[in-house]
Every structure is written in structure tokens, then in C-alpha cells.
Design an enzyme around this catalytic site. Structure first.
Site, PDB file in Angstrom:
ATOM      1  CG  HIS A 172      42.857  13.940   1.576  1.00  0.00           C
ATOM      2  ND1 HIS A 172      43.913  12.859   1.614  1.00  0.00           N
ATOM      3  CD2 HIS A 172      42.528  13.892   2.811  1.00  0.00           C
ATOM      4  CE1 HIS A 172      44.339  12.589   2.718  1.00  0.00           C
ATOM      5  NE2 HIS A 172      43.445  13.034   3.586  1.00  0.00           N
ATOM      6  NE  ARG A 232      45.486  15.777   4.905  1.00  0.00           N
ATOM      7  CZ  ARG A 232      46.198  14.633   4.259  1.00  0.00           C
ATOM      8  NH1 ARG A 232      46.690  14.846   3.181  1.00  0.00           N
ATOM      9  NH2 ARG A 232      46.554  13.726   4.890  1.00  0.00           N
ATOM     10  CB  SER A 302      46.358  13.344  -6.517  1.00  0.00           C
ATOM     11  OG  SER A 302      45.885  14.576  -6.020  1.00  0.00           O
ATOM     12  CE1 TYR A 303      52.604  16.275  -5.696  1.00  0.00           C
ATOM     13  CE2 TYR A 303      50.872  17.156  -4.703  1.00  0.00           C
ATOM     14  CZ  TYR A 303      52.103  17.324  -4.798  1.00  0.00           C
ATOM     15  OH  TYR A 303      52.753  18.196  -4.165  1.00  0.00           O
ATOM     16  CD  GLU A 374      48.709   9.403  -2.234  1.00  0.00           C
ATOM     17  OE1 GLU A 374      48.112  10.403  -2.827  1.00  0.00           O
ATOM     18  OE2 GLU A 374      48.743   9.338  -1.181  1.00  0.00           O
TER      19      GLU A 374
HETATM   20  O1  0X9 Z   1      48.170  10.945   4.016  1.00  0.00           O
HETATM   21  C1  0X9 Z   1      47.289  10.513   3.416  1.00  0.00           C
HETATM   22  O2  0X9 Z   1      46.442  10.042   3.899  1.00  0.00           O
HETATM   23  C2  0X9 Z   1      47.758   9.900   1.935  1.00  0.00           C
HETATM   24  N1  0X9 Z   1      48.471  10.724   1.449  1.00  0.00           N
HETATM   25  S1  0X9 Z   1      47.784  12.149   0.865  1.00  0.00           S
HETATM   26  O3  0X9 Z   1      48.863  13.055   0.298  1.00  0.00           O
HETATM   27  N2  0X9 Z   1      47.049  11.967  -0.441  1.00  0.00           N
HETATM   28  O4  0X9 Z   1      47.127  12.709   1.829  1.00  0.00           O
HETATM   29  C3  0X9 Z   1      48.241   8.431   2.132  1.00  0.00           C
HETATM   30  C4  0X9 Z   1      47.463   7.566   2.831  1.00  0.00           C
HETATM   31  C5  0X9 Z   1      48.056   6.268   2.793  1.00  0.00           C
HETATM   32  N3  0X9 Z   1      48.436   5.371   3.696  1.00  0.00           N
HETATM   33  C6  0X9 Z   1      49.219   5.603   4.930  1.00  0.00           C
HETATM   34  N4  0X9 Z   1      50.186   6.559   4.733  1.00  0.00           N
HETATM   35  N5  0X9 Z   1      49.137   4.903   6.037  1.00  0.00           N
HETATM   36 ZN    ZN Z   2      44.926  12.385  -0.048  1.00  0.00          ZN
END
Ligand code: 0X9
Ligand code: ZN
Length: 738
Positions: A172, A232, A302-303, A374
């Protein structure tokens, strides 16, 4: 609150509106929005607000909104706090902060966030300075023709059979701290190899592969003038108004499954035209497929300060969840040990939201233990714009975190104690220690050679006792009672069937236990008059509350009375920390201090509500002993014990504090109920001759020696001069210590 989070997260992540265009932030403001329900999110989405966190759950979240949107939200009773009126000047301010930090140069290369070319130059320099150890390689090429670089680090020699572990950052683009951390890890592994024997031995058995920037196109776009600081995705040309694919939704694990995914090219969680459609995910996949013995992986983001484990796409637990969880906990404790920052371990579904097609799940599906970490900060602001002064601390705690991972995988057998460790070994009792032994990297424990060594006192009698195998991963050690004033030391010796040796604890330290002495015991039958804040009080609980979790009990664990937070019901919403403080207790001369009490606690998971225990000695600061790492819903009293020796031993004024709060704006639980608080410590050494352990050396001890006259098998309290014979020399020593 889990259901609420899920719904809300899915809604927002699925429908993030078109990103503002080139003068994109003209008229936009940064806000912290107070979300109370999924309807709030739906409403904000329809207004066109742009979520930055993708973490939206009840509570505060960071969003970009225009004045008009904020006004409409207010009319709709959604409270928004403007944190930045003008995004352009906000970004200018951040840029200024960054160039000041760079000029001041504190932290050297880590004084400020670094661009893609700067990162490439730096890792190349690291490799050039340690060519026997590290090399930079090309992982692949992006849509815009940039090279994704990685760095491999391992000790010289044939690496074929070594374990492989992967750390990457920046799927990201806007998550800048997630680039600095992998670079720091590379630098400090290389440096540690020459001056730290533990790191050297890790690198003898492990090849560490680090890819700091998986998404260089997106990353460069967040730095470019005319670019987008809050970008992102990658920079795929989608042949329309919106660019980019969310790389962390493009992996082949329930790809496009509908949890936090979208098929709209304008969405921040756009899954891409097909699974593995992106050059970045393809390149990382090829890299991983080329790695034999791929054991663990961290995808840095993050975060929010979370350590997310598999699975993220389903609520079905992973079959090896116990191993995955214990490594998660080891990393969490390591993170916390450096600067006290708390990271929460859980599956994304537990602590955040489900998401399909993510990297951590894919690496787990191909046989590694995959995590998403994160990084800082926790709350909604400053979000992705972590102050440069926090780069170094975040890197430092992350380095401890990955050392915990390296330690974990370099142990062929992972040893844990399901019922905790033994602290006290009282005379005349057998003390049962339950042991769980797992082999995270495969293989089997040799149950016929597993043993525990026991030593009584320094240079004292030694014994070896086989471990009892209870089937599967479970073993029991029986530790016999000790003698007054003698410290028992013990350690475990085990090996795998293929002969890989493991000692617990590692090195030449050992576990210790002594004979217990009860120093304080507060039954709560009478009011101990401890210091209270908020709704803490003493009395009989009324069985009230339980909007979520279980209601309060209706009496104490023993007797009627307890000290509890709101004896008549639940704790409040939006509570700040409310303390109950006991003490001071005089623990001078005491070692191995243990806190024990009866607990009846209901509290929501720590993303929202908190319960904790802390200890303070003298004029020192409060040190956290325990904090809830998940939701807790006690429906009966249970005894809990905490080792507070490191905080309380040998101090003449020790305070113990229980805290309720903080809590968020929804979901109330019945909170703390506390009964039968005791503090125990080992009887201090130096009372040889106190055979019956009553604190006095007197005629009763002589009589005890006489009544056991003769040879002694193992360790005997009466064998005061430990020569396996209970005889006149023992009587003489008792008399000498009269
Ligand atoms: O949404 C994401 O890809 C991750 N959070 S972020 O805010 N950095 O974009 C988390 C990914 C973790 N895995 C799952 N939620 N399955
Ligand atoms: Zn991320």
C-alpha cells in the site's frame, strides 16, 4: 461489536468513491469522524466522503471530506472533528516537518521517510559493505517499468537447506513507515551478524529475504508533485477515470470473495481484472515459489498497531492456530518490551475485518506462517503521516518483533506451559507442571528422552526426572517440594526424533521456585479501604449489568463481598481510566513475589474497552502486569496469578492497581469484580535448619531430623547437610543455626 465492524468495514471498503483529481485536495478537509452505526457509514459514503483508514468501526475514523459533506453529516447527527482545514497546507506542513527532521539528521538515514530511489541506493550500499552476507536482486518490473528490488541476507556457506523468511513492505503506497521498517531490519541484521552471536546463529540457519517496496509505482505517486499522498493501490491503467489495483486483494486466496473487496476500478479495494493480474503480485509469487523451506512471512502495513494472523478471509480457525497464536504473542511481547507500545494479536476477523485475496493468507496457504503487521500509530490521527521522530522507535520495536520470530523458528521445539509456570515448591508436596511441546517446523518430540533437571540451591543436589507423556503435545513434569530457604532451579531437556536438541529456558539460565510465604491476604470480608475512583466500590455485587457478556456475580468467590467496578451493573461508555489502588505493601527482603486473586471480569475486546493491572514500587512508575488481549466474559470466579517479581521484589512500598477503562462509545459489560487478593513470595534463603519450615530453628526441627533418621532418597528436608544421610551431622547443623 464484531458484527458491527464487519458490516461497516465491508460497506466502506467496497464503495470508496473516486479519488479527487489533480487539484484533488482543493476544498477537502481531514476529519476524525465518530461512527456509531453501519448506517452512518452508508450515509457518509453516499455523501462521497473518502475513508483513509479502511478500518472503520464504531468509534473514530479518519476521513477526507468537503465542507458541504461535513455540514450534511452534522445535520445527520454524525459528529466530525476537523483535524486539518486545508489538505494542501496540511501536506505542506508535513513536508516542512520532514525537511526539518532531515536537516536535523537525528537517527541518520532514518531521520525522515525516504523515496524509492533513496531506498534502492541504501540497500545497495548495505549489500556492497557486506558482500559475503547480503546481495540485492531484482524481484520484477511494474506497470510503469520500475524494478522491484529485494535484499537477501544469510551467513556465507551453502544455504540450500536453510529456512527462508520473508519481510516486505509497501503493498500500500501511502503506508510510508512500512518501507522504513524492512530497510532497518536489513541493516540491523547485517550489522548484528558481526557483533551479536544470536543474530549470527540465526543467519547461519536462515536466509532472510527483504523486499521493502513491493509497489514502487504507487509509492512514487505518493511523493510526486501532482501525485497523491493518500494513494493506496498500484498504478494500473484501468482504461477509465480511475487507476490502480489493491495489491493486497489480488492474491489467490478467496480472490474477489466479497469481504472488503470490490470489482469497481475506482474502489480502494479493487481486486484487479483477474487473480494475480498484477506484475507486482506475480513477481512476489515467483520469488516465493523459488524459495525452498519458506517458513514465515510478515507483510508490513500501517496503521493501528496490530499483529494479524491467518486466516483473514474466513472465520474457520487455521489448523495450526495454537502455533500461529503463540508466535503472534511472542512478537507482541517483543514489540511491547522496547517502548511499551501495545500491539494486538488476532485474526483480521477478530480485531479488524475479513478481507479476501490478501498476501498473509496466501503465504500461509503455501505453508508458511504469514502475518500482517500494522505499524504505528494506533488512533485515527496522525494516520499515515507518522511524525519522522517516530520512525526510529517504530523500527526498533519491529526489530525486536522479528528477532522474536527468528528465535521462534530457530527452536525446533516450541515449549509452552498451559497452566503457567510453577512459582512455589512447598515441602512435602509434588508440584505438577503441564507442558505443551510443538514442532512448528515439523518433526516429532522424542518422548522417551524428554526430561527435567532439578537442582536444589546453588551447587546443591541435582536430580533428573523423566517427563510423563500424556499423548499428543502434552507432557507433565513433577517437581518435588523444596527446603525452606532453598531455591529450586529447574530446566527442560528435550530433543526431536531426528536429534535436534532443545533446552528450556535456552542458554544456561533456569526456571526457579522457592517455598512460599503468604505476605498479604485480603479476604474482602471487611472493607480494605483501598483508594478508588469512579464507580469502584466495596460491597456485595448485585448480579446486575451484562448488556454484553455476563452480568456481575451475586456474591464473592468466598464470602459476600468484593471490590468491583459498579457493583450494580455495567461500566459506562466513553469512560476514561478509573483506578483502584491497593498498598503500600512492605515486601522488603522478599523474592519471587506473586500476586494472586479471584477474578470475575467482563470486558469488550481491547480495540474498544480496557481492563488492566499495574504495579508500582516506591517512587517508580506504574508497570503493566496484565491487560485484556481479547474480550473476556467470565461466568464464574477464577483464580489468576501474576509474577510481579521483576517489579515488586525487595521493595518496602509496593502498590497494586486495577484499572477499568478506557471504554468506547458503545457496548457495555459488567467489568471487574475482585476477591481474595494475596501476595506471596519465596521464603528468603539463609534459614538452613528450619526443617519443618515454620520460620524458626528450634527443638521441633531436631525432633523432625530424628524421626526420619537413616538414608535419604532424593531430596529430604531433614537432610540439612545434603549428603543423602539423615544423621548426626544434620542435628549439629540445626543446633548451629538455632
Ligand atoms: O486491508 C488491508 O489490506 C490491510 N489493512 S490496511 O489498512 N493497511 O490496508 C489489512 C490486511 C489484513 N488482512 C485481512 N484483513 N484479511
Ligand atoms: Zn495496508
Amino acid at each position: 461489536m464484531i458484527t458491527t465492524i464487519l458490516t461497516i468495514a465491508t460497506v466502506l471498503c467496497t464503495h470508496t468513491p473516486t479519488a479527487p483529481s489533480i487539484d484533488r485536495y482543493e476544498g477537502w478537509m481531514m476529519t476524525n469522524v465518530e461512527i456509531e452505526s453501519p448506517e452512518d457509514i452508508e450515509y457518509l459514503r453516499n455523501l462521497g466522503a473518502r475513508s483513509l483508514a479502511c478500518y472503520d468501526h464504531a468509534g473514530q475514523t479518519q476521513m477526507l471530506m468537503t465542507e458541504k459533506m461535513i455540514e450534511s453529516a452534522r445535520l445527520h447527527h454524525i459528529s466530525t472533528k476537523i483535524t486539518e482545514r486545508n489538505i494542501t497546507t496540511y501536506i505542506e506542513k508535513i513536508d516542512q516537518q520532514r525537511s526539518d527532521a532531515r536537516a536535523a539528521g537525528i537517527g541518520g538515514w532514518y531521520s525522515d521517510f525516504k523515496t524509492w530511489p533513496e531506498v534502492n541506493t541504501h540497500i545497495q550500499q548495505l549489500a556492497d559493505n557486506a558482500p559475503e552476507l547480503a546481495s540485492v536482486f531484482e524481484v520484477g518490473t511494474t506497470h510503469e517499468g520500475r524494478t522491484i528490488f529485494g535484499i537477501r541476507i544469510t551467513s556465507p556457506g551453502d544455504a540450500t537447506n536453510r529456512n527462508r523468511i520473508l519481510f516486505n513492505g509497501c503493498q500500500h503506497a501511502r503506508e510510508w513507515i512500512a518501507v522504513m521498517v524492512p530497510v532497518y531490519i536489513a541493516e540491523h541484521l547485517i550489522e548484528g551478524w558481526s557483533n551479536n552471536s544470536e543474530i549470527q546463529s540465526f543467519l547461519d540457519s536462515t536466509e532472510v529475504i527483504i523486499v521493502p517496496i513491493v509497489n514502487p509505482d504507487g509509492y512514487e505517486w505518493t511523493y510526486a508533485s501532482g501525485g497523491d499522498r493518500f494513494w493506496r493501490k498500484n498504478r494500473r491503467n484501468n482504461n477509465g477515470s480511475c487507476e490502480g489495483v489493491d495489491l493486497n486483494r489480488n492474491w489467490d486466496i478467496d480472490w474477489n470473495g466479497g469481504d472488503s473487496t470490490s470489482t469497481s476500478t475506482c474502489s480502494d479495494v479493487y481486486v484487479g481484472p483477474s487473480v494475480f493480474s498484477e506484475p507486482e503480485t506475480q513477481a512476489m509469487r515467483s520469488l516465493i515459489e523459488s524459495l525452498p523451506n519458506f517458513v514465515t512471512h510478515i507483510d508490513f502495513h500501517s496503521y493501528s498497531q496490530l499483529i494479524l494472523k491467518a486466516w483473514g478471509y474466513t472465520s474457520t480457525p487455521h489448523p495450526d492456530d495454537d502455533i500461529i497464536q503463540s508466535l503472534g504473542i511472542a512478537m507482541r511481547d517483543a514489540y511491547q518490551s522496547v517502548h511499551g507500545e501495545q500491539y494486538i494479536v488476532g485474526t483480521p476477523g477478530d480485531v479488524l475485518y475479513y478481507a479476501d485475496g490478501t498476501f498473509q493468507d496466501w503465504t500461509t496457504s503455501v505453508g508458511a506462517l504469514g502475518y500482517t503487521v500494522e505499524l504505528r500509530p494506533t488512533g485515527s490521527s496522525p494516520g499515515f503521516d507518522l511524525p519522522p521522530s517516530e520512525i526510529i522507535p517504530t523500527c526498533e520495536e519491529s526489530f525486536e518483533g522479528i528477532l522474536a520470530m527468528l528465535r521462534f523458528i530457530s527452536n525446533p521445539i516450541s515449549i509452552t506451559f498451559p497452566n503457567g509456570l510453577i512459582q512455589f515448591v512447598n515441602p512435602g508436596e509434588m508440584h505438577e507442571l503441564s507442558i505443551q511441546m510443538q514442532t512448528p517446523l515439523g518433526g516429532e518430540v522424542n518422548s522417551s528422552t524428554a526430561k527435567v533437571h532439578i537442582r536444589y540451591g546453588e551447587d546443591g543436589t541435582e536430580a533428573t526426572v523423566p517427563l510423563q507423556h500424556n499423548g499428543g503435545e502434552l507432557f507433565t513434569a513433577y517437581i518435588p517440594g523444596s527446603l525452606c530457604g532453598l531455591t529450586t532451579e529447574f530446566w527442560l531437556d528435550v530433543e526431536t526424533m531426528s536429534g535436534q536438541y532443545q533446552r528450556y529456558p535456552a542458554g544456561d539460565t533456569s526456571l526457579t521456585a522457592g517455598v512460599a510465604q503468604l505476605i498479604e491476604h485480603v479476604t474482602m470480608d471487611q472493607n480494605p479501604n483501598w483508594t478508588t475512583e469512579g464507580l469502584w466500590s466495596w460491597g456485595q455485587p448485585a448480579g446486575g449489568g451484562g448488556q454484553y457478556g455476563n452480568p456481575d456475580p451475586t456474591s464473592g468467590a468466598t464470602g459476600n463481598n468484593v471490590i468491583g467496578y459498579n457493583l450494580n451493573g455495567d461500566y459506562e461508555n466513553n469512560l476514561s481510566e478509573k483506578h483502584l489502588v491497593a498498598g503500600p505493601f512492605n515486601l522488603s527482603g522478599n523474592q519471587n513475589t506473586q500476586l494472586q486473586f479471584s477474578r470475575y471480569l467482563n470486558v469488550e475486546q481491547p480495540v474498544y474497552d480496557h481492563a488492566s493491572i499495574a504495579v508500582k514500587s516506591g517512587a517508580g512508575s506504574w508497570q503493566t502486569v496484565w491487560t485484556n488481549s481479547s474480550e473476556i466474559t467470565d461466568s464464574q470466579w477464577q483464580t489468576v496469578s501474576y509474577d510481579i517479581s521483576g517489579m515488586a521484589d525487595d521493595s518496602d512500598s509496593v502498590w497494586v492497581r486495577w484499572t477499568m477503562g478506557s471504554t468506547d462509545s458503545a457496548w457495555q459489560y459488567s467489568g471487574w469484580n475482585i476477591d481474595d487478593v494475596s501476595i506471596s513470595a519465596s521464603i528468603p534463603p539463609g534459614v538452613a535448619g528450619d526443617v519443618n519450615c515454620d520460620g524458626l530453628v528450634d527443638v521441633e526441627d531436631v525432633l523432625a531430623v530424628i524421626s526420619s533418621w537413616g538414608p535419604c532418597e532424593g531430596v529430604c528436608a531433614e537432610d540439612v547437610v545434603p549428603d543423602q544421610n539423615i544423621n548426626v551431622s544434620d542435628i549439629l547443623l540445626v543446633i548451629a543455626n538455632w
